[in-house]
Enzyme design. Structure first.
Site, PDB file in Angstrom:
ATOM      1  N   GLY A  31      -0.984 -11.731  -3.166  1.00 50.76           N
ATOM      2  CA  GLY A  31      -2.510 -12.111  -3.010  1.00 50.76           C
ATOM      3  C   GLY A  31      -3.240 -11.392  -4.033  1.00 50.76           C
ATOM      4  O   GLY A  31      -3.018  -9.883  -4.774  1.00 50.76           O
ATOM      5  N   ASN A  32      -4.746 -11.951  -3.970  1.00 48.42           N
ATOM      6  CA  ASN A  32      -6.095 -10.735  -4.256  1.00 48.42           C
ATOM      7  C   ASN A  32      -6.035 -10.817  -5.932  1.00 48.42           C
ATOM      8  O   ASN A  32      -5.929 -10.041  -6.363  1.00 48.42           O
ATOM      9  CB  ASN A  32      -6.184  -9.512  -3.997  1.00 48.42           C
ATOM     10  CG  ASN A  32      -7.613  -9.090  -4.183  1.00 48.42           C
ATOM     11  OD1 ASN A  32      -7.367  -7.844  -4.818  1.00 48.42           O
ATOM     12  ND2 ASN A  32      -8.737  -9.825  -3.973  1.00 48.42           N
ATOM     13  N   HIS A  34      -5.356 -11.384  -9.580  1.00 49.07           N
ATOM     14  CA  HIS A  34      -6.208 -10.986 -10.302  1.00 49.07           C
ATOM     15  C   HIS A  34      -6.272 -11.708 -12.208  1.00 49.07           C
ATOM     16  O   HIS A  34      -4.571 -12.070 -11.924  1.00 49.07           O
ATOM     17  CB  HIS A  34      -6.870  -9.305 -10.881  1.00 49.07           C
ATOM     18  CG  HIS A  34      -4.878  -9.013 -10.087  1.00 49.07           C
ATOM     19  ND1 HIS A  34      -4.885  -8.732 -11.708  1.00 49.07           N
ATOM     20  CD2 HIS A  34      -5.022  -8.009  -9.540  1.00 49.07           C
ATOM     21  CE1 HIS A  34      -3.146  -7.460 -11.230  1.00 49.07           C
ATOM     22  NE2 HIS A  34      -3.789  -7.234  -9.976  1.00 49.07           N
ATOM     23  N   GLY A  36      -4.095 -10.216 -14.120  1.00 51.39           N
ATOM     24  CA  GLY A  36      -2.530  -9.458 -14.290  1.00 51.39           C
ATOM     25  C   GLY A  36      -1.811 -10.445 -13.520  1.00 51.39           C
ATOM     26  O   GLY A  36      -0.443 -10.959 -13.740  1.00 51.39           O
ATOM     27  N   HIS A  37      -2.036 -11.420 -12.268  1.00 47.66           N
ATOM     28  CA  HIS A  37      -1.067 -12.599 -11.627  1.00 47.66           C
ATOM     29  C   HIS A  37      -0.612 -13.157 -12.531  1.00 47.66           C
ATOM     30  O   HIS A  37       0.194 -14.179 -12.411  1.00 47.66           O
ATOM     31  CB  HIS A  37      -1.435 -12.605  -9.788  1.00 47.66           C
ATOM     32  CG  HIS A  37      -0.943 -10.987  -9.140  1.00 47.66           C
ATOM     33  ND1 HIS A  37      -2.382 -10.168  -8.748  1.00 47.66           N
ATOM     34  CD2 HIS A  37      -0.874 -10.208  -8.738  1.00 47.66           C
ATOM     35  CE1 HIS A  37      -2.354  -9.609  -8.216  1.00 47.66           C
ATOM     36  NE2 HIS A  37      -0.707  -9.634  -8.162  1.00 47.66           N
ATOM     37  N   GLY A 149       5.228  -7.522 -13.620  1.00 46.68           N
ATOM     38  CA  GLY A 149       4.513  -6.921 -13.969  1.00 46.68           C
ATOM     39  C   GLY A 149       5.350  -5.931 -13.952  1.00 46.68           C
ATOM     40  O   GLY A 149       5.663  -5.685 -13.069  1.00 46.68           O
ATOM     41  N   GLU A 150       4.892  -5.247 -15.241  1.00 48.81           N
ATOM     42  CA  GLU A 150       5.334  -4.447 -15.852  1.00 48.81           C
ATOM     43  C   GLU A 150       4.600  -2.991 -15.525  1.00 48.81           C
ATOM     44  O   GLU A 150       5.425  -1.795 -15.062  1.00 48.81           O
ATOM     45  CB  GLU A 150       6.061  -3.903 -17.596  1.00 48.81           C
ATOM     46  CG  GLU A 150       6.770  -4.880 -18.093  1.00 48.81           C
ATOM     47  CD  GLU A 150       6.597  -4.748 -18.964  1.00 48.81           C
ATOM     48  OE1 GLU A 150       6.447  -4.421 -20.245  1.00 48.81           O
ATOM     49  OE2 GLU A 150       7.997  -5.261 -20.106  1.00 48.81           O
ATOM     50  N   GLN A 155       9.698  -0.635  -9.183  1.00 46.56           N
ATOM     51  CA  GLN A 155       9.452  -1.608  -8.997  1.00 46.56           C
ATOM     52  C   GLN A 155      10.344  -2.718  -9.452  1.00 46.56           C
ATOM     53  O   GLN A 155      12.187  -3.816  -8.972  1.00 46.56           O
ATOM     54  CB  GLN A 155       8.362  -2.399  -8.261  1.00 46.56           C
ATOM     55  CG  GLN A 155       8.394  -3.949  -7.428  1.00 46.56           C
ATOM     56  CD  GLN A 155       7.072  -4.500  -6.952  1.00 46.56           C
ATOM     57  OE1 GLN A 155       6.636  -3.825  -6.063  1.00 46.56           O
ATOM     58  NE2 GLN A 155       6.855  -5.522  -7.571  1.00 46.56           N
TER      59      GLN A 155
HETATM   60  O1  PAF Z   1       4.404  -6.443  -6.085  1.00 45.65           O
HETATM   61  C1  PAF Z   1       3.713  -6.872  -5.903  1.00 45.65           C
HETATM   62  O2  PAF Z   1       3.231  -7.328  -5.175  1.00 45.65           O
HETATM   63  C2  PAF Z   1       4.592  -6.781  -4.475  1.00 45.65           C
HETATM   64  O3  PAF Z   1       5.513  -5.390  -4.053  1.00 45.65           O
HETATM   65  C3  PAF Z   1       5.717  -7.644  -4.041  1.00 45.65           C
HETATM   66  C4  PAF Z   1       6.791  -7.874  -5.168  1.00 45.65           C
HETATM   67  C5  PAF Z   1       5.288  -9.166  -3.836  1.00 45.65           C
HETATM   68  C6  PAF Z   1       6.644  -7.538  -2.796  1.00 45.65           C
HETATM   69  O4  PAF Z   1       5.552  -7.362  -1.509  1.00 45.65           O
END
Ligand code: PAF
Length: 280
Positions: A31-32, A34, A36-37, A149-150, A155
């Protein structure tokens, strides 16, 4: 856009799409949201007929003393943003849906190689928390493709490896980091920066670009480049955790001249922990 917060509701909607032969793309978030999301959501919409976005601030990926409680929770604003994008379903599970046995007792996923070093050295257990929640979300949503996202480079590598190791038929799609006009990578944590810190923050990306440029122009000892970058970040007022030149696919250290490379860094600026990377 529909919103569901329980596994049964989610399965019913996604099951209907599947029976109609529609592909499902998934964007997990905390959430939150921006720009990028929103780029992730736009990519998802190009990859499948249906888009599911989840919002869940995952407790198991935060260490003791980290910002779990302070993490910005802005569900109504997020919902509005998603409504304007091509989101079909917003999944907002509670902790009991994702951790039915409690956060300590639920089965956990560990991805040993990729998770070690870099951020893990400063946030032990972080990637176990990420892999665990993403695994559960994948099993609930059962997407054909998932988009990340890269900016969170390690991750993304951990998730790619987990999916490969567990033989899940899910394509993992990485999307280039979205930056502010001055180069700062967009992040929910940028809001922890005060005005003076915000002015200084783009120095992280500039430093990574300088290391990448040095690598491109001549083979050099990586340790020396990393040390110089750490020093330059310190001088700019950061508390750097690491600057590291790695193989872009395996994240292993690599010999001078070897490619593809990625330069990754994490640094604290005030109460914000910033991460960024540049591919070479
Ligand atoms: O990148 C994120 O926002 C978090 O690490 C994810 C992949 C949603 C897992 O909680």
């Amino acid at each position: 856009m529909q919103t569901v917060n329980d596994a049964g509701g989610l399965r019913a909607v996604v099951g209907r799409w599947r029976r109609d032969g529609q592909r499902v793309a998934f964007v997990p978030t905390m959430g939150n949201l921006h720009q990028g999301h929103l780029e992730l959501v736009r990519r998802a919409a190009r990859l499948a007929e249906r888009v599911v976005v989840s919002i869940f601030v995952n407790p198991t990926q935060f260490g003791p003393g980290e910002d779990f409680d302070a993490y910005p929770r802005t569900l109504e604003d997020d919902r509005e943003l998603l409504q304007r994008e091509s989101t079909d379903l917003l999944f907002t599970p509670g902790v009991e849906t994702l951790y039915p046995g409690g956060t300590q007792q639920t089965t956990r996923i560990e991805v040993p190689g990729m998770s070690r070093g870099l951020c893990d050295a400063f946030r032990p257990g972080h990637f176990e928390g990420v892999a665990t929640v993403v695994a559960r979300l994948f099993n609930l949503v059962q997407p054909d493709v998932a988009v990340f996202g890269e900016k969170d480079y390690q991750q993304l590598a951990v998730i790619r490896r987990m999916v490969r190791d567990l033989c899940w038929p899910i394509d993992i799609e990485g999307v280039a980091t979205v930056r502010e006009a001055d180069g700062l990578a967009m992040s929910s944590r940028n809001r922890y920066l005060d005005e003076a810190q915000r002015r200084r923050a783009p120095r992280l990306y500039q430093t990574l670009c300088e290391v990448a440029e040095s690598l491109r122009s001549a083979p050099a000892a990586h340790e020396a480049l990393e040390a110089r970058a750490m020093e330059s970040l310190e001088q700019a007022g950061f508390v750097p955790e690491y600057v590291s030149i790695r193989h872009a696919d395996t994240l292993l250290p690599l010999a001078p001249g070897e490619r593809p490379a990625v330069v990754l860094a994490a640094a604290r600026l005030g109460s914000a922990r910033l991460i960024d990377n540049v591919r070479v």
